[in-house]
Enzyme design. Structure first.
Site, PDB file in Angstrom:
ATOM      1  N   CYS A  43       0.820  -1.211   0.000  1.00 53.94           N
ATOM      2  CA  CYS A  43       0.000   0.000   0.000  1.00 53.94           C
ATOM      3  C   CYS A  43       0.856   1.264   0.000  1.00 53.94           C
ATOM      4  CB  CYS A  43      -0.932  -0.015   1.204  1.00 53.94           C
ATOM      5  SG  CYS A  43      -1.885   1.485   1.382  1.00 53.94           S
ATOM      6  N   CYS A  48      -1.595   1.734  -3.016  1.00 48.92           N
ATOM      7  CA  CYS A  48      -2.565   2.817  -2.780  1.00 48.92           C
ATOM      8  C   CYS A  48      -1.956   4.216  -2.776  1.00 48.92           C
ATOM      9  CB  CYS A  48      -3.254   2.634  -1.438  1.00 48.92           C
ATOM     10  SG  CYS A  48      -3.455   0.948  -0.893  1.00 48.92           S
ATOM     11  N   LYS A  51      -0.013   5.335  -6.003  1.00 47.16           N
ATOM     12  CA  LYS A  51      -1.030   5.316  -7.066  1.00 47.16           C
ATOM     13  C   LYS A  51      -1.935   6.542  -6.975  1.00 47.16           C
ATOM     14  CE  LYS A  51      -4.771   4.144  -6.134  1.00 47.16           C
ATOM     15  NZ  LYS A  51      -5.239   2.794  -5.920  1.00 47.16           N
ATOM     16  N   TYR A 177      -9.007  -3.661 -10.724  1.00 52.22           N
ATOM     17  CA  TYR A 177      -8.699  -2.357 -10.129  1.00 52.22           C
ATOM     18  C   TYR A 177      -7.435  -1.741 -10.750  1.00 52.22           C
ATOM     19  CZ  TYR A 177     -11.528  -2.946  -5.765  1.00 52.22           C
ATOM     20  OH  TYR A 177     -12.508  -3.081  -4.820  1.00 52.22           O
ATOM     21  N   GLU A 181      -7.229   1.524 -13.132  1.00 54.52           N
ATOM     22  CA  GLU A 181      -6.649   2.752 -12.563  1.00 54.52           C
ATOM     23  C   GLU A 181      -5.454   3.210 -13.403  1.00 54.52           C
ATOM     24  OE1 GLU A 181      -5.867   1.747  -8.447  1.00 54.52           O
ATOM     25  OE2 GLU A 181      -7.875   2.378  -7.835  1.00 54.52           O
ATOM     26  N   ARG A 198      -9.980  -9.680 -21.171  1.00 54.26           N
ATOM     27  CA  ARG A 198     -10.379 -10.927 -21.823  1.00 54.26           C
ATOM     28  C   ARG A 198     -11.877 -11.172 -21.926  1.00 54.26           C
ATOM     29  NH1 ARG A 198      -8.136 -15.333 -17.393  1.00 54.26           N
ATOM     30  NH2 ARG A 198      -9.271 -14.565 -15.578  1.00 54.26           N
ATOM     31  N   HIS A 435     -26.350  22.210  -0.822  1.00 55.00           N
ATOM     32  CA  HIS A 435     -26.502  22.716  -2.183  1.00 55.00           C
ATOM     33  C   HIS A 435     -25.475  23.788  -2.490  1.00 55.00           C
ATOM     34  CE1 HIS A 435     -28.675  23.371  -5.877  1.00 55.00           C
ATOM     35  NE2 HIS A 435     -28.682  24.668  -5.646  1.00 55.00           N
ATOM     36  N   GLU A 440     -25.658  15.816  -2.924  1.00 55.97           N
ATOM     37  CA  GLU A 440     -27.070  16.060  -2.562  1.00 55.97           C
ATOM     38  C   GLU A 440     -28.018  15.256  -3.449  1.00 55.97           C
ATOM     39  OE1 GLU A 440     -28.828  19.948  -3.377  1.00 55.97           O
ATOM     40  OE2 GLU A 440     -27.296  20.338  -4.889  1.00 55.97           O
TER      41      GLU A 440
HETATM   42  P1  NDP Z   1      -8.049  -7.977  -9.864  1.00 49.92           P
HETATM   43  O1  NDP Z   1      -8.294  -9.316  -9.309  1.00 49.92           O
HETATM   44  O2  NDP Z   1      -8.892  -6.833  -9.450  1.00 49.92           O
HETATM   45  O3  NDP Z   1      -8.139  -8.067 -11.446  1.00 49.92           O
HETATM   46  C1  NDP Z   1      -7.395  -8.975 -12.181  1.00 49.92           C
HETATM   47  C2  NDP Z   1      -7.789  -8.829 -13.630  1.00 49.92           C
HETATM   48  O4  NDP Z   1      -6.919  -9.606 -14.450  1.00 49.92           O
HETATM   49  C3  NDP Z   1      -9.202  -9.314 -13.914  1.00 49.92           C
HETATM   50  O5  NDP Z   1      -9.772  -8.431 -14.842  1.00 49.92           O
HETATM   51  C4  NDP Z   1      -8.978 -10.696 -14.511  1.00 49.92           C
HETATM   52  O6  NDP Z   1      -9.973 -11.056 -15.424  1.00 49.92           O
HETATM   53  C5  NDP Z   1      -7.672 -10.476 -15.255  1.00 49.92           C
HETATM   54  N1  NDP Z   1      -6.913 -11.708 -15.425  1.00 49.92           N
HETATM   55  C6  NDP Z   1      -6.615 -12.628 -14.483  1.00 49.92           C
HETATM   56  N2  NDP Z   1      -5.876 -13.617 -15.026  1.00 49.92           N
HETATM   57  C7  NDP Z   1      -5.698 -13.299 -16.316  1.00 49.92           C
HETATM   58  C8  NDP Z   1      -5.027 -13.941 -17.399  1.00 49.92           C
HETATM   59  N3  NDP Z   1      -4.388 -15.105 -17.234  1.00 49.92           N
HETATM   60  N4  NDP Z   1      -5.052 -13.337 -18.600  1.00 49.92           N
HETATM   61  C9  NDP Z   1      -5.708 -12.168 -18.767  1.00 49.92           C
HETATM   62  N5  NDP Z   1      -6.355 -11.536 -17.802  1.00 49.92           N
HETATM   63  C10 NDP Z   1      -6.345 -12.086 -16.583  1.00 49.92           C
HETATM   64  O7  NDP Z   1      -6.504  -7.730  -9.615  1.00 49.92           O
HETATM   65  P2  NDP Z   1      -5.617  -6.430  -9.677  1.00 49.92           P
HETATM   66  O8  NDP Z   1      -4.284  -6.953 -10.041  1.00 49.92           O
HETATM   67  O9  NDP Z   1      -6.207  -5.357 -10.505  1.00 49.92           O
HETATM   68  O10 NDP Z   1      -5.608  -5.927  -8.166  1.00 49.92           O
HETATM   69  C11 NDP Z   1      -5.347  -6.828  -7.089  1.00 49.92           C
HETATM   70  C12 NDP Z   1      -6.178  -6.471  -5.897  1.00 49.92           C
HETATM   71  O11 NDP Z   1      -5.647  -5.328  -5.272  1.00 49.92           O
HETATM   72  C13 NDP Z   1      -7.610  -6.103  -6.243  1.00 49.92           C
HETATM   73  O12 NDP Z   1      -8.444  -7.220  -6.280  1.00 49.92           O
HETATM   74  C14 NDP Z   1      -8.000  -5.155  -5.147  1.00 49.92           C
HETATM   75  O13 NDP Z   1      -8.589  -5.894  -4.109  1.00 49.92           O
HETATM   76  C15 NDP Z   1      -6.682  -4.545  -4.719  1.00 49.92           C
HETATM   77  N6  NDP Z   1      -6.589  -3.158  -5.205  1.00 49.92           N
HETATM   78  C16 NDP Z   1      -7.404  -2.213  -4.656  1.00 49.92           C
HETATM   79  C17 NDP Z   1      -7.354  -0.915  -5.099  1.00 49.92           C
HETATM   80  C18 NDP Z   1      -8.275   0.104  -4.520  1.00 49.92           C
HETATM   81  O14 NDP Z   1      -8.830  -0.129  -3.444  1.00 49.92           O
HETATM   82  N7  NDP Z   1      -8.493   1.225  -5.183  1.00 49.92           N
HETATM   83  C19 NDP Z   1      -6.424  -0.496  -6.142  1.00 49.92           C
HETATM   84  C20 NDP Z   1      -5.633  -1.564  -6.655  1.00 49.92           C
HETATM   85  C21 NDP Z   1      -5.715  -2.837  -6.186  1.00 49.92           C
HETATM   86  P3  NDP Z   1     -11.366 -11.748 -14.989  1.00 49.92           P
HETATM   87  O15 NDP Z   1     -12.308 -10.654 -14.645  1.00 49.92           O
HETATM   88  O16 NDP Z   1     -11.751 -12.486 -16.222  1.00 49.92           O
HETATM   89  O17 NDP Z   1     -11.052 -12.651 -13.841  1.00 49.92           O
END
Ligand code: NDP
Length: 450
Positions: A43, A48, A51, A177, A181, A198, A435, A440
């Site tokens: 983080c 976090c 970022k 996420y 982002e 995908r 307002h 609101e």
């Molecule tokens: P996420 O789990 O959010 O997303 C992973 C993404 O990668 C999904 O879209 C998934 O697709 C895709 N994916 C997984 N495997 C493959 C593959 N083999 N080929 C292609 N695409 C693939 O992970 P992140 O890495 O974005 O973030 C990790 C975690 O960190 C998050 O889950 C979140 O909890 C936390 N985070 C929180 C933030 C915040 O609070 N603002 C900011 C950043 C991270 P599919 O949908 O098909 O599974």
């Protein structure tokens, strides 16, 4: 001199580990915490905090342009990336120092080095063995990049924070996420961005309508979204990267960022020396008290594979410290955890999506509002704001609030308190608005759209 027997030995000084260590020490426990990389974990160092700083930086480009409608003649020059990157790094280093002081002041022993569990009550760091009544694993996760030809040419978010130069063009792979982002951040910083996901719509699990709204806004801003697409191979070509796509197309780019999820960081932890078990997704299995199958070993945060969010790890670390050293066995309540995606525009949510609510409740009412922010009447910025409330008709309780727009996280955080406390739609309606604000609108939604 007799050997110190620690009440708690924490492995990993990230959000969950530091919170557990500090609180336990403040309750009078003898605590050690080992860290091999950086204080503050993902983080603070590569998540976090940096970022969000980059997200602010990215927004300025639009702000400069918006200012013109308000009479300010400002011109956008190219970003001085090294200045942004290095200012960010200085701030992170300051935070690392603060974390060190917090631990020292709490009386926890900070041990630098990689910790390996030797048995249920012993941890080894750089050849030194430590005895502990309880061990906490709070090692977090690490970016996962799928094993495709040329995957070693891709970077993860870890490296993005320290790039020497910004690319002209970047491909971001993933639809979660981090990918969403960074697609917005890189675009705002002046990089031409294509995001490849995908399936048919990114941010799976969030409210469908809000995902559609975000896709539309990001496209309008100039991010190229390629859904139902994936990368099958990466190759170097004249200083660039040639991506082969599932559709058969190919794509040339200057940088490939993979944000395809994270895996628990279990390597070299010595779990084979314990009875600790993993769940079917490969995360450490724990009970509601964060205890593993080895009774003296606990785990909190991302390594347990729950909601991978800093405030969740903090709450778990706090809950565990109270269990172990205060005799407080309150079970942590995971309901209505709000979350934000710092995309451009921001998106935030608490409670059930419309789809989840339809499955869970007999009858729901949905209220939506899509409008132009007052600021954009003069700025000329075409970005829309979108708000949505989901209400369980039987109880009149608001069970979901979703927002896309400026400061969505700030607004939804406030609503989360009301929703968690069981506020009804009638409570929202009887609350007087402030307002003129965007927020609101949440207390003036009168007509259910469906
Ligand atoms: P996420 O789990 O959010 O997303 C992973 C993404 O990668 C999904 O879209 C998934 O697709 C895709 N994916 C997984 N495997 C493959 C593959 N083999 N080929 C292609 N695409 C693939 O992970 P992140 O890495 O974005 O973030 C990790 C975690 O960190 C998050 O889950 C979140 O909890 C936390 N985070 C929180 C933030 C915040 O609070 N603002 C900011 C950043 C991270 P599919 O949908 O098909 O599974």
């Amino acid at each position: 001199m007799s050997e110190t027997i620690y009440d708690l030995f924490v492995i990993g000084a990230g959000s969950g580990g530091v919170r557990a260590a500090r609180m336990s020490a403040s309750f009078g426990a003898k605590v050690a915490i080992a860290e091999s990389r950086y204080l503050g974990g993902t983080c603070v160092n590569v998540g976090c905090v940096p970022k969000k700083l980059f997200s602010y930086a990215a927004h300025y480009r639009e702000d400069f342009s918006d200012a013109q409608g308000f009479g300010w003649d400002s011109s956008v020059s190219d970003l001085d990336w090294p200045r942004l990157r290095d200012n960010k790094t200085k701030e992170i280093e300051r935070l690392n120092g603060i974390y060190g002081n917090l631990l020292n002041n709490a009386g926890a022993d900070l041990i630098n080095g990689h910790a390996r569990i030797v048995d249920a009550n012993t941890v080894e760091v750089d050849g030194n063995k430590y005895t502990a009544k309880n061990i906490l694993i709070a090692v977090g996760g690490w970016p996962f990049i799928p094993d495709i030809p040329g995957c070693e040419l891709a970077i993860s978010s870890n490296e993005l924070f320290y790039l020497d130069t910004l690319p002209k063009h970047a491909v971001v792979v993933g639809g979660g996420y981090i990918a969403t982002e960074f697609a917005g951040i890189l675009h705002g910083l002046g990089v031409e961005v294509e995001q490849i996901y995908r399936r048919d719509l990114f941010l799976r699990g969030f409210d469908t309508e809000i995902r559609e709204q975000l896709a539309e806004e990001m496209t309008n801003k100039g991010v190229k979204l390629r859904f139902n697409e994936n990368v099958t191979a990466i190759a170097e070509q004249d200083g660039q990267y040639l991506l082969t796509l599932e559709s058969g197309e190919s794509l040339l780019t200057d940088k490939v960022l993979y944000a395809t999820g994270r895996k628990p960081l279990l390597e070299g932890l010595g779990l084979e020396n314990t009875k600790v078990t993993l769940n079917d997704k490969g995360y450490i299995a724990v009970n509601e008290g964060f205890q593993t199958a080895e009774p003296s070993i606990y785990a909190v945060g991302d390594v347990t594979g729950g909601m991978e969010l800093t405030p969740v790890a903090l709450a778990e670390g706090m809950n565990l410290a109270k269990r172990l050293f205060k005799g407080d066995n309150t079970v942590l309540d995971y309901s209505f955890i709000p979350t934000a995606i710092f995309s451009q525009p921001n998106l935030a949510t608490v409670g059930f999506s419309e789809e989840e609510a339809r499955e869970r409740f007999a009858d729901i009412a949905v209220y939506t509002s899509r409008f132009t922010h007052l600021k954009h009447t003069l700025s000329g910025n075409k970005t829309k704001t979108f708000l949505k409330l989901v209400v369980d008709k039987a109880s009149d309780k608001v069970v979901g609030a979703h927002m896309m727009g400026d400061d969505a996280g700030e607004i939804i955080q406030g609503l989360a308190v009301a929703i968690k406390a069981g506020a009804t739609k009638a409570d929202f309606d009887s609350t007087i608005g402030i307002h003129p604000t965007v927020a609101e609108e949440f207390v003036t939604m009168r007509d259910a759209t469906r």
